[in-house]
Design an enzyme around this catalytic site. Sequence first.
Site, PDB file in Angstrom:
ATOM      1  CG  ASN A 162      -0.438   0.003   2.503  1.00 11.53           C
ATOM      2  OD1 ASN A 162       0.704  -0.391   2.699  1.00 11.53           O
ATOM      3  ND2 ASN A 162      -1.211   0.456   3.470  1.00 11.53           N
ATOM      4  NE  ARG A 170       6.863   3.245   8.790  1.00  9.92           N
ATOM      5  CZ  ARG A 170       5.545   3.141   8.984  1.00  9.92           C
ATOM      6  NH1 ARG A 170       4.786   4.214   8.947  1.00  9.92           N
ATOM      7  NH2 ARG A 170       4.970   1.990   9.204  1.00  9.92           N
ATOM      8  N   PRO A 186      10.004  -6.689  -0.959  1.00 12.35           N
ATOM      9  CG  PRO A 186      10.146  -5.785  -3.112  1.00 12.35           C
ATOM     10  CD  PRO A 186      10.901  -6.632  -2.120  1.00 12.35           C
ATOM     11  CB  SER A 240      -2.123  -8.625   7.335  1.00 10.19           C
ATOM     12  OG  SER A 240      -1.367  -9.793   7.068  1.00 10.19           O
ATOM     13  CD  GLU A 261       5.172   0.234  12.739  1.00 10.46           C
ATOM     14  OE1 GLU A 261       3.956   0.472  12.880  1.00 10.46           O
ATOM     15  OE2 GLU A 261       6.046   0.791  13.436  1.00 10.46           O
ATOM     16  CG  LEU A 262       1.641  -6.280  13.074  1.00  9.00           C
ATOM     17  CD1 LEU A 262       1.381  -7.320  14.140  1.00  9.00           C
ATOM     18  CD2 LEU A 262       2.313  -6.909  11.855  1.00  9.00           C
ATOM     19  NE  ARG A 289      -2.359   9.346   4.363  1.00 13.44           N
ATOM     20  CZ  ARG A 289      -1.209   8.816   4.781  1.00 13.44           C
ATOM     21  NH1 ARG A 289      -0.093   9.111   4.155  1.00 13.44           N
ATOM     22  NH2 ARG A 289      -1.155   8.028   5.818  1.00 13.44           N
ATOM     23  CB  CYS A 295      -1.927   0.611   8.515  1.00 13.70           C
ATOM     24  SG  CYS A 295      -0.643   1.878   8.477  1.00 13.70           S
ATOM     25  CB  SER A 452       2.273   9.663   8.254  1.00 18.07           C
ATOM     26  OG  SER A 452       1.329   8.620   8.324  1.00 18.07           O
ATOM     27  CD  GLU A 469       8.760   0.753  10.498  1.00 23.47           C
ATOM     28  OE1 GLU A 469       7.858   1.258   9.792  1.00 23.47           O
ATOM     29  OE2 GLU A 469       9.428  -0.228  10.141  1.00 23.47           O
TER      30      GLU A 469
HETATM   31  P1  NAP Z   1       0.361  -8.927   4.013  1.00 23.15           P
HETATM   32  O1  NAP Z   1      -0.471  -9.838   3.218  1.00 23.15           O
HETATM   33  O2  NAP Z   1       0.567  -9.230   5.448  1.00 23.15           O
HETATM   34  O3  NAP Z   1       1.767  -8.849   3.243  1.00 23.15           O
HETATM   35  C1  NAP Z   1       2.795  -8.007   3.685  1.00 23.15           C
HETATM   36  C2  NAP Z   1       4.129  -8.557   3.220  1.00 23.15           C
HETATM   37  O4  NAP Z   1       4.344  -9.820   3.832  1.00 23.15           O
HETATM   38  C3  NAP Z   1       4.233  -8.781   1.717  1.00 23.15           C
HETATM   39  O5  NAP Z   1       5.533  -8.475   1.300  1.00 23.15           O
HETATM   40  C4  NAP Z   1       3.961 -10.267   1.602  1.00 23.15           C
HETATM   41  O6  NAP Z   1       4.535 -10.860   0.467  1.00 23.15           O
HETATM   42  C5  NAP Z   1       4.659 -10.780   2.840  1.00 23.15           C
HETATM   43  N1  NAP Z   1       4.214 -12.089   3.295  1.00 23.15           N
HETATM   44  C6  NAP Z   1       3.007 -12.684   3.150  1.00 23.15           C
HETATM   45  N2  NAP Z   1       3.019 -13.903   3.736  1.00 23.15           N
HETATM   46  C7  NAP Z   1       4.268 -14.080   4.245  1.00 23.15           C
HETATM   47  C8  NAP Z   1       4.918 -15.139   4.953  1.00 23.15           C
HETATM   48  N3  NAP Z   1       4.288 -16.266   5.282  1.00 23.15           N
HETATM   49  N4  NAP Z   1       6.202 -14.969   5.310  1.00 23.15           N
HETATM   50  C9  NAP Z   1       6.860 -13.844   5.001  1.00 23.15           C
HETATM   51  N5  NAP Z   1       6.305 -12.817   4.332  1.00 23.15           N
HETATM   52  C10 NAP Z   1       5.020 -12.930   3.964  1.00 23.15           C
HETATM   53  O7  NAP Z   1      -0.171  -7.421   3.980  1.00 23.15           O
HETATM   54  P2  NAP Z   1      -0.584  -6.556   2.718  1.00 23.15           P
HETATM   55  O8  NAP Z   1      -1.908  -7.015   2.238  1.00 23.15           O
HETATM   56  O9  NAP Z   1       0.540  -6.479   1.766  1.00 23.15           O
HETATM   57  O10 NAP Z   1      -0.710  -5.108   3.381  1.00 23.15           O
HETATM   58  C11 NAP Z   1      -1.836  -4.654   4.019  1.00 23.15           C
HETATM   59  C12 NAP Z   1      -1.703  -4.786   5.521  1.00 23.15           C
HETATM   60  O11 NAP Z   1      -0.552  -4.072   5.957  1.00 23.15           O
HETATM   61  C13 NAP Z   1      -2.871  -4.169   6.258  1.00 23.15           C
HETATM   62  O12 NAP Z   1      -3.253  -4.998   7.313  1.00 23.15           O
HETATM   63  C14 NAP Z   1      -2.296  -2.852   6.791  1.00 23.15           C
HETATM   64  O13 NAP Z   1      -2.942  -2.341   7.914  1.00 23.15           O
HETATM   65  C15 NAP Z   1      -0.896  -3.251   7.070  1.00 23.15           C
HETATM   66  N6  NAP Z   1      -0.036  -2.067   7.120  1.00 23.15           N
HETATM   67  C16 NAP Z   1       0.413  -1.657   8.338  1.00 23.15           C
HETATM   68  C17 NAP Z   1       1.198  -0.517   8.424  1.00 23.15           C
HETATM   69  C18 NAP Z   1       1.714  -0.045   9.739  1.00 23.15           C
HETATM   70  O14 NAP Z   1       2.607   0.790   9.740  1.00 23.15           O
HETATM   71  N7  NAP Z   1       1.207  -0.532  10.863  1.00 23.15           N
HETATM   72  C19 NAP Z   1       1.517   0.190   7.269  1.00 23.15           C
HETATM   73  C20 NAP Z   1       1.032  -0.259   6.042  1.00 23.15           C
HETATM   74  C21 NAP Z   1       0.255  -1.402   5.983  1.00 23.15           C
HETATM   75  P3  NAP Z   1       3.638 -11.156  -0.844  1.00 23.15           P
HETATM   76  O15 NAP Z   1       3.255  -9.836  -1.378  1.00 23.15           O
HETATM   77  O16 NAP Z   1       4.587 -11.871  -1.734  1.00 23.15           O
HETATM   78  O17 NAP Z   1       2.479 -11.970  -0.393  1.00 23.15           O
END
Ligand code: NAP
Length: 488
Positions: A162, A170, A186, A240, A261-262, A289, A295, A452, A469
């Site tokens: 995202n 960061r 990434p 996530s 950061e979840l 935004r 998140c 942010s 962060e």
């Molecule tokens: P995601 O499905 O958890 O994926 C995030 C990253 O983890 C991707 O690079 C993904 O790779 C990788 N990943 C997935 N399964 C994995 C595993 N078993 N082992 C290691 N890496 C793995 O999250 P997303 O859908 O990309 O992003 C949205 C989430 O991020 C939302 O929940 C949002 O709230 C959260 N977020 C949090 C913050 C914060 O600062 N707290 C900031 C931004 C986003 P692949 O792409 O190859 O699957």
Amino acid sequence: MTLDAAPLADFADPALHAAGLYIGGDWLPGSGIPVLNPSTGGVLAEVADASPTDALRAVDAAHSAAAGWRATPPRQRAEILRRWFQMMTEHAEDLARLIAMENGKALADARGEVAYAAEFFRWYAEEAVRIPGEFRHAPSGANHILVDHDPIGIAVLITPWNFPAAMATRKIGPALAAGCTVILKPASETPLTAYAMARLGAQAGVPPGVVNVLTTAQPGPVTNAMLADPRVRKLSFTGSTGVGRVLLAEAAKSVVSCSMELGGNAPFLVFDDADLDAALDGAMIAKMRNAGEACTAANRFYVQSGIHDAFVAGLAARMAALKVGPGTDPASQVGPMITPRAVQKIDRLVTQAVNLGARLVTGGTPLPGSGYYYPPTVLADVSPQAEIAHEEIFGPVAPVYRFDTEDQAIALANETEYGLAAYVYSRDLSRALRVGKGIETGMVAINRGLMSDPAAPFGGAKQSGLGREGGVTGILEFMEPKYFAVNF
Ligand code: NAP
């Protein structure tokens, strides 16, 4: 990596978008992961699919570079980061277009992200020369306590789709400032920005092996292989909560330090005494935004009874006026969602809320066409039992709930396993601070729709994460304190 030349042909600097796995300063060709343009559904590029063996080569490269980087004076590390900031700034428009293409976000949001992302390099260029230490007298008076900070070691950085630039900088900024070498993985949906930034980093003087970037279709096995290697001492993950839990369990096997950061489920509280226009302006930023794919996005609007109807009407008018379209079209204010699956999830949450009695004030139906579009949507009178109250929406949907008392608002805001961000609108600052203290989140925005800031500690309480962060403490996530018990 192969690229569809047509959509990328007008980039000012072609070197920015030719890349494969980036390991030890070399670009290794590869393929296997198509990168789609969510605005059209078309294929933009194909990037390499790293295996666990490739990942261990990246660890080798990070290890070979580690001693030299750790010994590089902080001033020199700072100057390289500062040059990287400048290069991102010079190439801001190319990077913004790349983000708008692979992520789909509107160009204005993409430009904002590039500026925000680059700031982490500037901020950590400034922090690299301010690494803290301590010197204390032991309470006994007989001895001294000296605390130094060492770079923690090789760091694996995993980022979501995202914010393809900002989530990477960061982490890379503080890691490099601290003296660590890194391997960045990434998200598969948005790898092009990370590869483009790695190219800029090399041009800025980042030595080979200090930053390695790999993409993979098997994130689990690839990450597990790196975490099992005793040379890897840090995992910094943004994504996530579900994947965060899996990674924490995996990291526990070799007791790797974790920063997480979840996910979020941010409440946005509006009290009767709020400035209505300011609250609506803030709501639009907090909700829209990145088209809601943030998140920190306001996920639940709690509005006090006296101002509720005016707020719903004002929000619906503003949401309905937004122009939805391709990310790269400068006229678009809201781009597509990242995948068809994301649209289906939003549609399911909205439909379920309506079936439980919510009133659809505007939007509410996925838009037809080849891209993945969902319209700005406002739901009123939503049942707190609806799934949408508990799940991250990650889309342009604003569910509004009514409340009467301050205590009720705080209790509703805290009814979630998440604790990342919250927003409070009130003209009474003491009330806003009191309510902010009562809400269990790592961050509270008061009369603001955006929190942010590279200079602030970003992060969550409860199941939204571990660690922070940004800010002055962000660098410590990549350092190990070392205590010397000293007897003069
Ligand atoms: P995601 O499905 O958890 O994926 C995030 C990253 O983890 C991707 O690079 C993904 O790779 C990788 N990943 C997935 N399964 C994995 C595993 N078993 N082992 C290691 N890496 C793995 O999250 P997303 O859908 O990309 O992003 C949205 C989430 O991020 C939302 O929940 C949002 O709230 C959260 N977020 C949090 C913050 C914060 O600062 N707290 C900031 C931004 C986003 P692949 O792409 O190859 O699957």
